[in-house]
Design a protein around this motif. Structure first.
Motif, PDB file in Angstrom:
ATOM      1  N   GLN A 141       0.659  -1.438  -0.064  1.00  0.00           N
ATOM      2  CA  GLN A 141      -0.298  -0.132  -0.288  1.00  0.00           C
ATOM      3  C   GLN A 141       1.145   1.333   0.143  1.00  0.00           C
ATOM      4  OE1 GLN A 141      -1.887  -1.122   3.702  1.00  0.00           O
ATOM      5  NE2 GLN A 141      -1.929  -3.019   3.254  1.00  0.00           N
ATOM      6  N   SER A 142       2.112   1.670  -0.747  1.00  0.00           N
ATOM      7  CA  SER A 142       2.941   2.774  -0.770  1.00  0.00           C
ATOM      8  C   SER A 142       3.044   2.985  -2.383  1.00  0.00           C
ATOM      9  CB  SER A 142       4.484   1.681  -0.701  1.00  0.00           C
ATOM     10  OG  SER A 142       4.525   0.769  -1.215  1.00  0.00           O
ATOM     11  N   ASP A 143       3.409   4.750  -2.206  1.00  0.00           N
ATOM     12  CA  ASP A 143       3.252   4.276  -3.319  1.00  0.00           C
ATOM     13  C   ASP A 143       4.199   4.036  -4.747  1.00  0.00           C
ATOM     14  OD1 ASP A 143       2.378   7.077  -2.056  1.00  0.00           O
ATOM     15  OD2 ASP A 143       4.409   8.087  -1.849  1.00  0.00           O
ATOM     16  N   ASP A 144       5.047   3.184  -4.048  1.00  0.00           N
ATOM     17  CA  ASP A 144       5.807   2.922  -5.814  1.00  0.00           C
ATOM     18  C   ASP A 144       6.804   2.150  -4.757  1.00  0.00           C
ATOM     19  OD1 ASP A 144       6.761   2.804  -7.982  1.00  0.00           O
ATOM     20  OD2 ASP A 144       7.892   4.781  -8.652  1.00  0.00           O
ATOM     21  N   ALA A 145       7.717   1.333  -5.808  1.00  0.00           N
ATOM     22  CA  ALA A 145       8.391   0.555  -5.819  1.00  0.00           C
ATOM     23  C   ALA A 145       9.633   0.127  -6.570  1.00  0.00           C
ATOM     24  CB  ALA A 145       7.500  -1.264  -5.555  1.00  0.00           C
ATOM     25  N   CYS A 296       7.547   5.813  -0.139  1.00  0.00           N
ATOM     26  CA  CYS A 296       6.519   6.547  -0.459  1.00  0.00           C
ATOM     27  C   CYS A 296       7.752   7.177  -1.863  1.00  0.00           C
ATOM     28  CB  CYS A 296       6.957   7.202   0.556  1.00  0.00           C
ATOM     29  SG  CYS A 296       8.492   8.259   0.930  1.00  0.00           S
ATOM     30  N   GLN A 297       7.056   7.941  -2.549  1.00  0.00           N
ATOM     31  CA  GLN A 297       7.184   8.489  -3.970  1.00  0.00           C
ATOM     32  C   GLN A 297       8.791   8.986  -4.453  1.00  0.00           C
ATOM     33  OE1 GLN A 297       5.355   7.708  -6.357  1.00  0.00           O
ATOM     34  NE2 GLN A 297       7.267   7.363  -7.566  1.00  0.00           N
ATOM     35  N   PRO A 298       9.159  10.104  -2.735  1.00  0.00           N
ATOM     36  CA  PRO A 298      10.587  10.825  -2.443  1.00  0.00           C
ATOM     37  C   PRO A 298      11.431   9.778  -2.490  1.00  0.00           C
ATOM     38  CG  PRO A 298       8.957  12.154  -1.703  1.00  0.00           C
ATOM     39  CD  PRO A 298       8.064  10.272  -2.151  1.00  0.00           C
ATOM     40  N   LEU A 299      11.144   8.994  -1.481  1.00  0.00           N
ATOM     41  CA  LEU A 299      12.594   7.296  -1.765  1.00  0.00           C
ATOM     42  C   LEU A 299      12.436   6.545  -2.776  1.00  0.00           C
ATOM     43  CD1 LEU A 299      14.272   5.322  -0.245  1.00  0.00           C
ATOM     44  CD2 LEU A 299      11.668   4.377   0.412  1.00  0.00           C
ATOM     45  N   ILE A 300      11.090   6.599  -3.507  1.00  0.00           N
ATOM     46  CA  ILE A 300      11.655   5.796  -4.466  1.00  0.00           C
ATOM     47  C   ILE A 300      12.365   6.451  -6.211  1.00  0.00           C
ATOM     48  CG2 ILE A 300      10.921   4.479  -5.914  1.00  0.00           C
ATOM     49  CD1 ILE A 300      10.802   2.713  -3.434  1.00  0.00           C
ATOM     50  N   ASP A 301      11.968   7.640  -6.127  1.00  0.00           N
ATOM     51  CA  ASP A 301      12.246   8.380  -6.443  1.00  0.00           C
ATOM     52  C   ASP A 301      14.180   8.805  -7.613  1.00  0.00           C
ATOM     53  OD1 ASP A 301      10.553   9.116  -8.464  1.00  0.00           O
ATOM     54  OD2 ASP A 301      10.076  10.439  -7.635  1.00  0.00           O
ATOM     55  N   THR A 302      14.622   8.803  -5.203  1.00  0.00           N
ATOM     56  CA  THR A 302      15.755   8.949  -4.830  1.00  0.00           C
ATOM     57  C   THR A 302      16.921   7.713  -5.446  1.00  0.00           C
ATOM     58  OG1 THR A 302      14.874  10.747  -3.937  1.00  0.00           O
ATOM     59  CG2 THR A 302      17.292   9.643  -3.164  1.00  0.00           C
ATOM     60  N   LEU A 303      16.165   6.266  -4.892  1.00  0.00           N
ATOM     61  CA  LEU A 303      16.994   5.043  -4.930  1.00  0.00           C
ATOM     62  C   LEU A 303      17.131   5.026  -6.352  1.00  0.00           C
ATOM     63  CD1 LEU A 303      15.486   2.968  -2.586  1.00  0.00           C
ATOM     64  CD2 LEU A 303      17.677   3.928  -2.602  1.00  0.00           C
ATOM     65  N   ARG A 304      15.896   5.025  -7.143  1.00  0.00           N
ATOM     66  CA  ARG A 304      15.438   4.964  -9.014  1.00  0.00           C
ATOM     67  C   ARG A 304      16.700   5.825  -9.455  1.00  0.00           C
ATOM     68  NH1 ARG A 304      11.046   3.077 -11.634  1.00  0.00           N
ATOM     69  NH2 ARG A 304       9.690   3.897  -9.547  1.00  0.00           N
ATOM     70  N   TYR A 305      16.736   7.041  -9.455  1.00  0.00           N
ATOM     71  CA  TYR A 305      17.788   7.548 -10.324  1.00  0.00           C
ATOM     72  C   TYR A 305      19.494   7.897  -9.323  1.00  0.00           C
ATOM     73  CZ  TYR A 305      14.472   9.866 -13.082  1.00  0.00           C
ATOM     74  OH  TYR A 305      13.731  10.150 -14.461  1.00  0.00           O
ATOM     75  N   LEU A 306      19.883   7.593  -7.985  1.00  0.00           N
ATOM     76  CA  LEU A 306      20.726   7.591  -7.573  1.00  0.00           C
ATOM     77  C   LEU A 306      21.377   6.596  -6.770  1.00  0.00           C
ATOM     78  CD1 LEU A 306      19.760  10.943  -5.931  1.00  0.00           C
ATOM     79  CD2 LEU A 306      21.559  10.226  -8.208  1.00  0.00           C
ATOM     80  N   ALA A 307      20.821   5.202  -6.343  1.00  0.00           N
ATOM     81  CA  ALA A 307      20.533   4.209  -6.080  1.00  0.00           C
ATOM     82  C   ALA A 307      22.356   4.059  -6.808  1.00  0.00           C
ATOM     83  CB  ALA A 307      20.336   3.029  -5.563  1.00  0.00           C
ATOM     84  N   PRO A 308      23.432   3.776  -6.589  1.00  0.00           N
ATOM     85  CA  PRO A 308      24.825   2.902  -7.512  1.00  0.00           C
ATOM     86  C   PRO A 308      23.788   1.291  -7.705  1.00  0.00           C
ATOM     87  CG  PRO A 308      25.656   3.553  -5.704  1.00  0.00           C
ATOM     88  CD  PRO A 308      23.904   3.667  -5.087  1.00  0.00           C
ATOM     89  N   GLY A 309      24.014   0.590  -7.071  1.00  0.00           N
ATOM     90  CA  GLY A 309      23.058  -1.031  -7.740  1.00  0.00           C
ATOM     91  C   GLY A 309      22.009  -1.145  -8.374  1.00  0.00           C
ATOM     92  N   PHE A 310      21.390   0.202  -8.847  1.00  0.00           N
ATOM     93  CA  PHE A 310      20.392   0.548  -9.502  1.00  0.00           C
ATOM     94  C   PHE A 310      20.520   0.833 -10.372  1.00  0.00           C
ATOM     95  CE2 PHE A 310      16.447   2.481 -11.543  1.00  0.00           C
ATOM     96  CZ  PHE A 310      15.486   1.150 -11.521  1.00  0.00           C
ATOM     97  N   LEU A 311      21.392   2.399 -10.805  1.00  0.00           N
ATOM     98  CA  LEU A 311      21.617   2.939 -12.037  1.00  0.00           C
ATOM     99  C   LEU A 311      22.885   2.249 -12.756  1.00  0.00           C
ATOM    100  CD1 LEU A 311      20.943   5.851 -12.672  1.00  0.00           C
ATOM    101  CD2 LEU A 311      22.382   6.227 -11.707  1.00  0.00           C
TER     102      LEU A 311
END
Ligand SMILES: Cc1ncc(COP(=O)(O)O)c(C=O)c1O
Length: 435
Positions: A141-145, A296-311
């Protein structure tokens, strides 16, 4: 092995292990004037591996590690051409061999190939990425994943991204290695509190909170070595009081805890939104590989654009995304799997207790430790069980303190009552003859 041989085996094991501990503070380079620093066999870790191998082979016991399965390792597996009852896989809901999960995987490979061939920011998305992430967001039940290619890398990258040198990470003393590695990489101060003790966390924060900017508290939904759960309501109260983020690692609790397997929030009857960061893996109940963060959205957006193991890492492959989506659907549609798992785990735990075996704080949710307090005994018992057609891994010093060396059973919804009862009977017989 006779009792005398076993005693000698244990003595050698501990001697070697203690020498190994001592050598951590006396690196070869400092002791030996002319070490060959290019020789990999002088690495401390390699010496320890060699020691374990030679002790095991000297005692006539095959190494319990890296056993090769000739078939799908479900409730039954095949080792060296022989069927065994298997308690060494995390396929808690038996979905890794489900024909519908396999069909979805095959279909995804046929459509998208076997790799997305670059990071998603470069190579672009595939529909299954978005479908899996929205299913996970809906689950919590969160904004995003966001999904990563490895569960371990999910923790490392997320934690290292969110906190830094002015911050504090506080974690349960039994937290998984991936959290420790992430904490180290982040540069934040790291502290631990006694296992499953929210009062101790509260006291620690009373003493130290004000020295730091952000504070991240990390706990697990179901502890992978001990099989016990935290009191989520109390941890939420503490994190609120001290203005911290709470991160829950659901690697072992998704699909396992709660009436329909929704995880720790359902088990504790707490709204999922009370937790700031939900983390989990695709590799256990979800029959795949990879990890996720929901929030929440700001958490997931931050990780989507900046987490090295994702980006800076390739996107999740089709053959990993598709089975996880199907497994999440089946978790919803077939709650009987969760109930069967819960009954099986309770049956094994009750049987171990009836045999007088030490199971620590285990609550009977998929992971059942049998604590032997002796690495040599755990190795031998695992070996003897395998001879009797039962595959269960020993957990040895230094992975756990010697007094906590154990066998660890992973239970599945697919195990039959008969398989569990045969295992208990065999275990009881071997324990009686080995003491
Ligand atoms: C609590 C916990 N977190 C993270 C991980 C890492 O997950 P994965 O094996 O899917 O990389 C594990 C692995 O067992 C785990 O037990």
């Amino acid at each position: 092995m006779t009792p005398d041989e076993r005693k000698a085996f244990k003595g050698q094991w501990l001697d070697q292990a203690r020498r190994q501990d001592a050598s951590h503070s006396e690196r070869p380079g400092r002791q030996d004037a002319h070490p060959d620093l290019t020789d990999f066999s002088t690495l401390e870790g390699y010496r320890q591996i060699s020691m374990m191998r030679s002790l095991a082979s000297g005692a006539g016991v095959a190494s319990p590690f890296f056993r090769c399965h000739d078939a799908r390792a479900g409730a039954i597996s095949q080792l060296q051409g022989r069927d065994v009852i298997n308690f060494a896989s995390y396929d808690y809901l038996g979905l890794a061999g489900d024909s519908r999960v396999i069909a979805a995987t095959r279909h995804a490979i046929e459509r998208y190939g076997t790799s997305v061939s670059a990071s998603r920011i470069v190579a672009g998305e595939r529909p299954f990425h978005q479908k899996l992430e929205s299913a996970l967001a809906q689950h919590y039940q969160s904004d995003d994943a966001l999904v990563f290619v490895s569960g371990h890398a999910t923790n490392v990258s997320t934690i290292a991204m969110l906190v830094g040198p002015r911050d504090l990470i506080v974690h349960d003393s039994l937290i998984h290695n991936s959290v420790l590695v992430g904490a180290k990489l982040s540069g934040a101060t790291r502290m631990s509190f006694p296992h499953n003790d929210p009062d101790a966390l509260d006291q620690l924060l009373r003493r130290h909170r004000q020295r730091f900017e952000r504070v991240l508290v990390v706990i697990e939904g179901l502890y992978g070595m001990d099989g016990d759960t935290p009191d989520l309501t109390r941890f939420i109260a503490v994190k609120r009081h001290h203005q911290c983020w709470l991160m829950v690692d659901e690697a072992h609790s998704l699909g396992v805890l709660g009436a329909t397997g929704k995880g720790l929030y359902q088990h504790c009857d707490v709204p999922a939104a009370e937790v700031d960061i939900w983390m989990g893996t695709l590799s256990k109940a979800l029959a795949s590989s990879g990890g996720y963060i929901a929030g929440c959205q700001p958490l997931i957006d931050t990780l989507r654009y900046l987490a090295p193991g994702f980006l800076y890492s390739v996107g999740l492959a089709p053959q990993l995304g598709a089975p996880a989506i199907r497994a999440l659907e089946l978790l919803e549609q077939e709650p009987w799997r969760v109930i069967a798992l819960q009954h099986n785990a309770q049956r094994l735990l009750a049987g171990c207790r009836a045999l007088g075996l030490e199971t620590g704080h285990c609550q009977g949710h998929a992971i059942i430790p049998v604590i032997l307090g002796d690495s040599a005994k755990a190795t031998q018992l695992s070996h003897r069980l395998l001879e009797a057609g039962i595959n269960v891994q020993p957990i040895l010093y230094p992975a756990v303190p010697e007094r906590s060396a154990r066998l660890r059973f992973f239970v599945s919804s697919e195990h039959t009552h008969e398989q569990i009862d045969v295992t208990l009977q065999t275990l009881g017989g071997l324990m009686a003859t080995s003491s």
